[in-house]
Design a protein around this motif. Structure first.
Motif, PDB file in Angstrom:
ATOM      1  N   ARG A  13      76.121  61.600  30.715  1.00 14.27           N
ATOM      2  CA  ARG A  13      75.738  62.575  31.740  1.00 14.27           C
ATOM      3  C   ARG A  13      74.546  63.416  31.345  1.00 14.27           C
ATOM      4  O   ARG A  13      74.295  64.459  31.945  1.00 14.27           O
ATOM      5  CB  ARG A  13      76.917  63.502  32.076  1.00 14.27           C
ATOM      6  CG  ARG A  13      78.094  62.702  32.571  1.00 14.27           C
ATOM      7  CD  ARG A  13      79.231  63.572  32.939  1.00 14.27           C
ATOM      8  NE  ARG A  13      80.386  62.722  33.214  1.00 14.27           N
ATOM      9  CZ  ARG A  13      81.567  63.182  33.547  1.00 14.27           C
ATOM     10  NH1 ARG A  13      81.752  64.466  33.670  1.00 14.27           N
ATOM     11  NH2 ARG A  13      82.555  62.364  33.777  1.00 14.27           N
ATOM     12  N   THR A  14      73.852  63.005  30.307  1.00 18.48           N
ATOM     13  CA  THR A  14      72.645  63.752  29.969  1.00 18.48           C
ATOM     14  C   THR A  14      71.648  63.655  31.103  1.00 18.48           C
ATOM     15  O   THR A  14      70.785  64.515  31.253  1.00 18.48           O
ATOM     16  CB  THR A  14      72.016  63.191  28.689  1.00 18.48           C
ATOM     17  OG1 THR A  14      72.096  61.778  28.720  1.00 18.48           O
ATOM     18  CG2 THR A  14      72.726  63.694  27.469  1.00 18.48           C
ATOM     19  N   ILE A  15      71.794  62.626  31.908  1.00 17.41           N
ATOM     20  CA  ILE A  15      70.862  62.458  33.023  1.00 17.41           C
ATOM     21  C   ILE A  15      71.058  63.579  34.054  1.00 17.41           C
ATOM     22  O   ILE A  15      70.130  63.911  34.792  1.00 17.41           O
ATOM     23  CB  ILE A  15      71.050  61.062  33.662  1.00 17.41           C
ATOM     24  CG1 ILE A  15      69.784  60.684  34.449  1.00 17.41           C
ATOM     25  CG2 ILE A  15      72.290  61.004  34.535  1.00 17.41           C
ATOM     26  CD1 ILE A  15      69.752  59.253  34.880  1.00 17.41           C
ATOM     27  N   HIS A  16      72.256  64.186  34.058  1.00 13.02           N
ATOM     28  CA  HIS A  16      72.497  65.275  35.011  1.00 13.02           C
ATOM     29  C   HIS A  16      71.514  66.409  34.840  1.00 13.02           C
ATOM     30  O   HIS A  16      71.035  66.981  35.803  1.00 13.02           O
ATOM     31  CB  HIS A  16      73.923  65.828  34.828  1.00 13.02           C
ATOM     32  CG  HIS A  16      74.964  64.917  35.361  1.00 13.02           C
ATOM     33  ND1 HIS A  16      76.278  65.257  35.421  1.00 13.02           N
ATOM     34  CD2 HIS A  16      74.877  63.668  35.855  1.00 13.02           C
ATOM     35  CE1 HIS A  16      76.967  64.245  35.920  1.00 13.02           C
ATOM     36  NE2 HIS A  16      76.126  63.269  36.184  1.00 13.02           N
ATOM     37  N   THR A  17      71.233  66.746  33.588  1.00 10.91           N
ATOM     38  CA  THR A  17      70.318  67.865  33.369  1.00 10.91           C
ATOM     39  C   THR A  17      68.895  67.495  33.746  1.00 10.91           C
ATOM     40  O   THR A  17      68.070  68.366  33.957  1.00 10.91           O
ATOM     41  CB  THR A  17      70.366  68.324  31.905  1.00 10.91           C
ATOM     42  OG1 THR A  17      70.552  67.195  31.094  1.00 10.91           O
ATOM     43  CG2 THR A  17      71.484  69.312  31.687  1.00 10.91           C
ATOM     44  N   VAL A  18      68.603  66.175  33.784  1.00 13.55           N
ATOM     45  CA  VAL A  18      67.246  65.771  34.135  1.00 13.55           C
ATOM     46  C   VAL A  18      67.080  65.690  35.650  1.00 13.55           C
ATOM     47  O   VAL A  18      66.112  66.206  36.201  1.00 13.55           O
ATOM     48  CB  VAL A  18      66.893  64.418  33.480  1.00 13.55           C
ATOM     49  CG1 VAL A  18      65.485  64.017  33.871  1.00 13.55           C
ATOM     50  CG2 VAL A  18      67.028  64.520  31.984  1.00 13.55           C
ATOM     51  N   VAL A  19      68.036  65.069  36.326  1.00 12.31           N
ATOM     52  CA  VAL A  19      67.851  64.905  37.770  1.00 12.31           C
ATOM     53  C   VAL A  19      68.052  66.220  38.516  1.00 12.31           C
ATOM     54  O   VAL A  19      67.686  66.310  39.679  1.00 12.31           O
ATOM     55  CB  VAL A  19      68.775  63.828  38.376  1.00 12.31           C
ATOM     56  CG1 VAL A  19      68.405  62.469  37.864  1.00 12.31           C
ATOM     57  CG2 VAL A  19      70.219  64.138  38.102  1.00 12.31           C
TER      58      VAL A  19
END
Lengths: 541, 442, 301
Positions: free
Chosen positions: A146-152
């Motif tokens: 879920r590191t992508i959550h902070t990016v998107v």
């Protein structure tokens, strides 16, 4: 030499791309429209167009700053995952390779080939799988953790994440390739013994077109077939009027080496009787023809040493002894190869004639070429490394794209399958699709296996045949689709062949098709990854 | 459906695992190296000598390759074999060679692979090349390849036999035998081997047939422990002694008629009668020896009451026929005599003179040879059961008759060897053809 | 001005489906909410009540099954609105191979910020969340609390107008919790809107202006915190320590006013306040053991 450098049909390829790509897009849009309308009514219908519009909006609004930021992130991630350990494997390979390779073949010429082959193979087999793993693993891992959550949730388009990943891995892979390529180059240079150093060149051949004449002297498309399974070469009979006529275009002084015209040939011999075995080969002769000036200049008789390079150097100025006693040249007249033999349009015509009765010489288009000034080995070598870079980029693009819609392990398997199929089974697929193969339908083959029926016997009429044909047609169509979509990785390994055999990598026949093949996948990969991320809830469940 | 609780289910799994483990351990436990240790499979492996190292040298790269491929080596080998075929078709010789090497890494103990590919390199690939030096190179490749097979497999006498056969027949009997035999002693790559032979092929600078004999002897030695499946045991074991005869004969073919040749024949006779002839072979009616005395017959018959002396005689005779024992015995014996040597020499000289166009001298020599040869045949009629012996006589007559034709002389009504000529008319056309090609007679 | 809605949710429903499209869980059912500019709004509820789902729907990580969302006047799927939003995810999903500086720099680059401003802001935030000593260490070496802090810094890098915090205080020690609460209140002072969800009620009570309690995906209670917690018919008196006589007197006074005394005893401090006090003392007088105000202490004096 088994590779046949056929110039690439750029326009044809582009048309083909448009047809395949266009029809795929059209089908996708139509399917989406139907599904959208069925599930959501008018809203779904307009939604599809909004979705298409979205792609163009986002693609035109991507920001280099954000992509670069994601690129740096990607590279950092890979580096901190200790990706550079690959150099340790590389180093170990190279430390011990010398031991194993030196015994592989006793001839220095084959030896050089195996060194180059080893270096290029080692590099590609290390770099491409690693980039494949990284490319397939990173995005799913990003989603899973879920590191992508902070990016998107920042103002970054999802397509930018994809582009950043692709770019990052490409840069990283390029850096690794450059380093490995340099080490490999030094290693080859040091490993190849002094006596074989002359083999390290990039020959620049000019290939001609070939036609034959039969034993009566009439033009034919092919020569004789001596019963070889491989019908690559055609044979001409000795001491008859049978000739192979090569026509080279665009020859001028710049193609001379040290003011000499250099012809390199490698013909195959076929003997109908033993003849004189101790001479080392069959006698043959070139005749340089300029029909405008009615010139026919024969070379001295030459011995064809099979499976090696027979080099004939023709001095630019040569005495023409006019053996057939006609035309303008008199005995002893000095003529100039480039001014007199090459015609005004720059065409050089060379007839090949076998001189021994009852013996045959076999040849194909690439078997005779004009050798123009060599380029440095580095030129061909770096192009071959570039030939590793192209499939690497392709693998990265495919891997990242596929990992947009499946999980890491599945993405790895899928990409691997595509690469393997694209590498090994393209020819096989073409064979099936072109109908050359008998009883090639999958179900039909099974049926025949189980019932012990050979492929010549027609299937019995009835429902079984009907079902088999229907199902097989479906499978064949699917295969056709795969054939269109899966990249032909074989194109890239060709480039290695050139360098191994001492040639510069041909732009027209190898480099260009490679670049085009890779480039052709950029847009489709972006489109697929755009929509698979756009339509995806990034909650890994 | 499932009424078990989670705990019960786990317990069931554990029990199932244990139950399954018992046979696995019982069957599969590896041996510690001591006799009788390890599981059932390990013990069977020891008992039937199936372990890698009992088969021959273990190549670590081969072992690790098989490990990496897990169970897929059959498939991998098949793919490689198809590749190899393809390379052969496309005449990519270097790639063929390296692919064959990879196949061998995967299947180091499969005799047929070694056998087939060794043959393929020495015969098929070799024949594809035009220059004789190149052909010889590939014959050597075939031999080297098979040599490797011998090292990895201690238990195939066949492989040693095949190696020997390449050294002997391929080098000594091909169309290019004259050059091959020359190259065997002075490799065409003179720079690399300093005008000597390739040490991997011929380290002691011997004749190719002598090396062949050594390898046949190795094969015979192995054959005592491991059965061969190539041919009848007696014929298999006769190979080294035939190589000795071939050695002597080859000198003759090349026109060497000195002591070395005569010694070689004498050695051949000795080997044939005292070693091969005294070896016991088992027939359906007990053991026999080929070189026998009355005492031997009695002795052999006495070993078993069901076997009579007549049986022993019958089977000895049959085996002698099969192995052409009596012919070779006589031949070797006769070749040590001056008369025979003179006959061979005269015919050989006649052929050489014919070749250089000196027909009158040739005629004289041929006639002399024919006379002498007729005498030899009279003395040892059993020589007539062998092709080579017949052909030598016929060739002399053909050339002799040809000279007569050339000069317009009539063929005399009677001449030496005329009975042979009349009897063997069937062979004449083929021989005439061969000679025409050899001497370029139109 | 104050009534400008920052978040508008109407009729929001989220149904999780499995691979075959079959309904699995109804995580949110017809939720309608409006959050106004400048307020701190708390979403409360037990685990699995739909708090995080709501947040993710607002951020466009999940797509609504039904209903409408407007964040800063834009649909949730719009990316540009993110320029003005800061988000602290539940577990600080950050790249563990980056250090604090690199993390802030990376996220900062995703916004339209000049390089200089980005660097200054990053340095400022690192100090503010108290990670100055650890800014060069990779996040994988960070403790849970430090990760939350860098997570908050990351959420604030763009100086957002709307901050969404998912369990901001989970995993933090009381000291950290206090810091976090202080920073949240600071945000409010700066006029920012904060939406936080939590199941730690005390924290919500301390900072939130308005709360909504979700249960099973449905909105159960919503309103101002004071309003919701005010017990209308009770009065609380707090004094310094009184003698028994004084207490009796007070009881009489209450009785005179027809009141009824519930409980009268010594108030116990919350463990939280004790803990905070201890830490404060330790900072003021380092090296000494802290002795709380207990009966024994009094007696020994």
């Amino acid at each position: 030499m088994s590779f046949d450098p056929i110039p690439y049909d750029l326009l044809g390829a582009f048309k083909y791309f448009l047809v395949v790509f266009g029809s795929a897009m059209l089908i996708a849009v139509v399917v989406c429209l139907i599904v959208g309308t069925l599930t959501r009514g008018a809203k779904g219908f307009t939604g599809v167009f909004r979705g298409i519009f979205d792609f163009f909006v986002q693609i035109t609004h991507v920001s280099c700053r954000r992509i670069w930021s994601l690129t740096v992130l990607t590279i950092r991630e890979a580096l901190r995952q200790k990706i550079l350990f690959v150099f340790i494997i590389f180093a170990v390979l190279f430390m011990f390779a010398g031991w194993f390779l030196s015994g592989a073949a006793d001839r220095p010429d084959l030896q050089v080939q195996s060194y180059i082959d080893f270096v290029l193979k080692a590099i590609s087999w290390l770099v491409i799988p690693i980039m494949l793993l990284l490319a397939c693993w990173s995005l799913p891992e990003d989603i899973k953790k879920r590191t992508i959550h902070t990016v998107v949730t920042k103002p970054a388009y999802r397509i930018e994440i994809v582009m950043g990943r692709m770019l990052g891995f490409t840069l990283l892979g390029s850096a690794i390739l450059v380093v490995m390529g340099t080490i490999g180059y030094i290693w080859i240079n040091r490993q190849v013994p002094e006596t074989a150093q002359y083999k390290l060149v990039s020959k620049v051949p000019v290939y001609g077109e070939i036609v034959f004449t039969d034993r009566e002297g009439a033009l034919t498309k092919t020569g004789l077939n001596v019963g070889d399974i491989w019908d690559f070469r055609s044979y001409i009979e000795g001491a008859t009027k049978a000739r192979a006529i090569y026509k080279f275009t665009g020859i001028d002084e710049s193609d001379a080496i040290d003011d000499k015209l250099v012809l390199e040939s490698s013909f195959e011999a076929f003997r109908t009787h033993k003849g004189n075995m101790e001479k080392g080969g069959i006698l043959y002769q070139f005749i340089f023809v300029n029909e405008d000036k009615n010139l026919r200049v024969p070379s001295r008789p030459l011995i064809n040493k099979e499976y090696s390079d027979n080099v004939l150097e023709v001095k630019r100025k040569l005495k023409y002894d006019n053996p057939e006693g006609k035309g303008e040249g008199d005995a002893g007249t000095e003529i100039d190869i480039f001014d007199d033999v090459v015609d005004k349009d720059g065409n050089l015509t060379v007839e090949v004639q076998c001189l021994e009765a009852g013996q045959l010489l076999g040849m194909a288009r690439p078997d005779l070429f004009v050798r123009t000034p060599d380029r440095a080995f580095l030129a061909g070598y770096s192009k071959a490394v570039f030939g590793i870079w192209l499939p690497m980029v392709l693998v990265i693009m495919l891997g990242v794209t596929i990992s947009c819609f499946v999980k890491g392990p599945v993405a790895i398997l899928t990409t691997l399958t595509i690469v393997l199929v694209g590498f090994m089974s393209k020819e096989y697929m073409t064979e099936i699709l072109s109908g050359q193969m008998q009883a090639s339908g999958a179900i039909e083959a099974w049926y025949r296996l189980i019932t012990h029926m050979n492929s010549q016997t027609a299937l019995p009429d009835g429902p079984v045949k009907f079902i088999i044909e229907i199902v097989d047609a479906g499978i064949i169509n699917f295969l056709w689709l795969c054939q269109q979509v899966i990249p032909n990785f074989g194109i890239f390994s060709n480039m290695r062949e050139y360098v191994i055999k001492g040639f510069d990598v041909s732009w027209n026949a190898a480099l260009l098709p490679g670049i085009i093949t890779t480039a052709a996948y950029i847009l489709p990969c972006l489109i697929v990854s755009f929509y698979s991320l756009k339509l995806r809830e990034l909650e890994a469940k | 459906m499932n009424k078990l609780t989670s705990k019960q289910r786990k317990l069931a799994y554990v029990i199932a695992i244990i139950v399954l483990l018992i046979p696995v351990i019982w069957l599969g436990m590896p041996s510690t190296g001591e006799e009788g240790s390890g599981g059932e499979l390990a013990q069977l492996r020891v008992k039937h000598e199936l372990g890698e190292s009992t088969l021959g040298d273990v190549d670590p790269s081969s072992a690790s390759m098989n490990f990496v491929l897990l169970g897929l080596r059959g498939i991998a080998t098949n793919l490689l074999w198809m590749d190899a075929n393809d390379y052969q078709k496309r005449k990519e010789w270097a790639k063929l060679r390296s692919t064959v090497d990879s196949i061998i890494l995967l299947q180091p103990h499969y005799m047929k692979v070694w056998d087939f590919q060794g043959w393929n390199l020495a015969y098929n690939v070799s024949a594809e090349w035009d220059a004789v030096e190149d052909r010889y190179f590939w014959v050597k490749e075939g031999i080297k390849f098979l040599n490797e097979g011998v090292q990895r497999n201690e238990r195939f006498p066949e492989l040693d036999w095949k190696v020997a056969n390449l050294h002997g027949q391929k080098v000594g009997r091909s169309d290019e035998w004259r050059l091959f035999r020359k190259f065997y002693k002075v490799d065409p790559d003179t720079e690399r081997y300093e005008d000597g032979p390739d040490p991997e092929i011929n380290p002691e600078r011997l004749d190719n047939y002598q090396v062949a004999k050594e390898h046949f002897l190795l094969a015979n030695e192995k054959e005592l422990k491991h059965k061969q499946h190539l041919q009848m045991r007696m014929l298999f074991r006769a190979s080294p002694w035939h190589a000795q005869f071939d050695y002597a004969n080859a000198m003759q073919r090349e026109g060497t008629f000195g002591k070395q040749r005569t010694d070689a024949w004498a050695q051949g006779f000795k080997d044939w009668t005292t070693i091969f002839g005294r070896e016991e072979f088992i027939t359906p009616k007990g053991p026999i020896v080929l070189e026998w005395t009355e005492d031997d017959i009695k002795d052999l018959a006495n070993r078993d009451e069901n076997i009579s002396e007549a049986d022993v005689r019958h089977w000895t005779n049959r085996y002698q026929d099969t192995s052409n024992y009596r012919f070779w015995r006589t031949r070797a014996l006769s070749e040590s005599e001056t008369e025979t040597i003179d006959a061979h020499k005269a015919i050989y000289d006649g052929e050489q003179l014919f070749r250089s166009g000196k027909f009158d001298e040739a005629n004289v020599q041929l006639e002399k040879g024919m006379q002498l040869y007729a005498k030899v045949l009279n003395k040892y009629p059993s020589l007539l059961s062998e092709d080579l012996a017949i052909e030598e006589g016929l060739q002399a007559i053909i050339l002799w008759r040809y000279i007569h034709d050339l000069k317009g002389l009539p063929i005399p009504d009677s001449y030496p060897l005329k009975p042979l000529w009349n009897k063997e008319q069937g062979r004449v056309p083929q021989l005439e053809n061969d000679l025409r090609r050899r001497y370029g007679i139109q | 001005m104050d009534n400008e809605p920052v978040i508008q949710i109407s009729n929001l429903t989220k149904i999780y489906r499995d691979f075959w499209g079959r309904k699995k869980v109804r995580a949110l059912n017809s939720l309608s909410l409006e959050i106004k500019k400048g307020e701190i709004f708390g979403l409360l509820g037990p685990n699995g009540s739909g708090k995080t789902t709501t947040l993710k729907l607002l951020l466009g990580l999940l797509f609504p099954s039904e209903g409408d969302i407007k964040v800063l006047g834009q649909p949730a799927s719009n990316v540009e609105k993110n320029e003005r939003i800061g988000y602290l995810p539940e577990e600080s999903y950050l790249y563990r191979f980056l250090n604090a500086e690199e993390t802030l720099d990376f996220y900062g680059r995703l916004f339209k910020m000049p390089a200089k401003e980005r660097r200054e802001r990053a340095a400022e935030l690192i100090e503010k969340v108290g990670l100055g000593h650890a800014k060069r260490r990779q996040l994988k070496e960070y403790s849970k609390g430090m990760t939350r802090r860098i997570g908050l810094a990351q959420a604030l890098i763009n100086n957002p107008d709307l901050v969404m915090l998912d369990e901001p205080t989970s995993g933090l020690d009381p000291l950290g919790t206090d810091d976090m609460k202080r920073m949240i209140l600071e945000l409010k002072e700066q006029g920012k809107t904060v939406l936080m969800c939590s199941h730690l009620l005390a924290d919500v009570q301390d900072v939130c202006d308005r709360i909504a309690i979700l249960y099973g995906g449905e909105l159960k209670v919503m309103g101002r915190v004071e309003d919701l917690l005010k017990e209308q018919d009770e009065t609380q008196i707090m004094t310094s320590r009184l003698s028994d006589e004084a207490i009796k007197e007070i009881e009489q006074v209450v009785a005179k006013h027809n009141g009824k005394v519930g409980t009268i005893d010594h108030p116990t401090a919350t463990l939280e306040s004790l803990f905070l006090k201890t830490v404060q003392e330790s900072k003021d007088r380092p090296g000494q053991r802290f002795v709380p105000d207990t009966e024994e202490k009094k007696a020994s004096e």
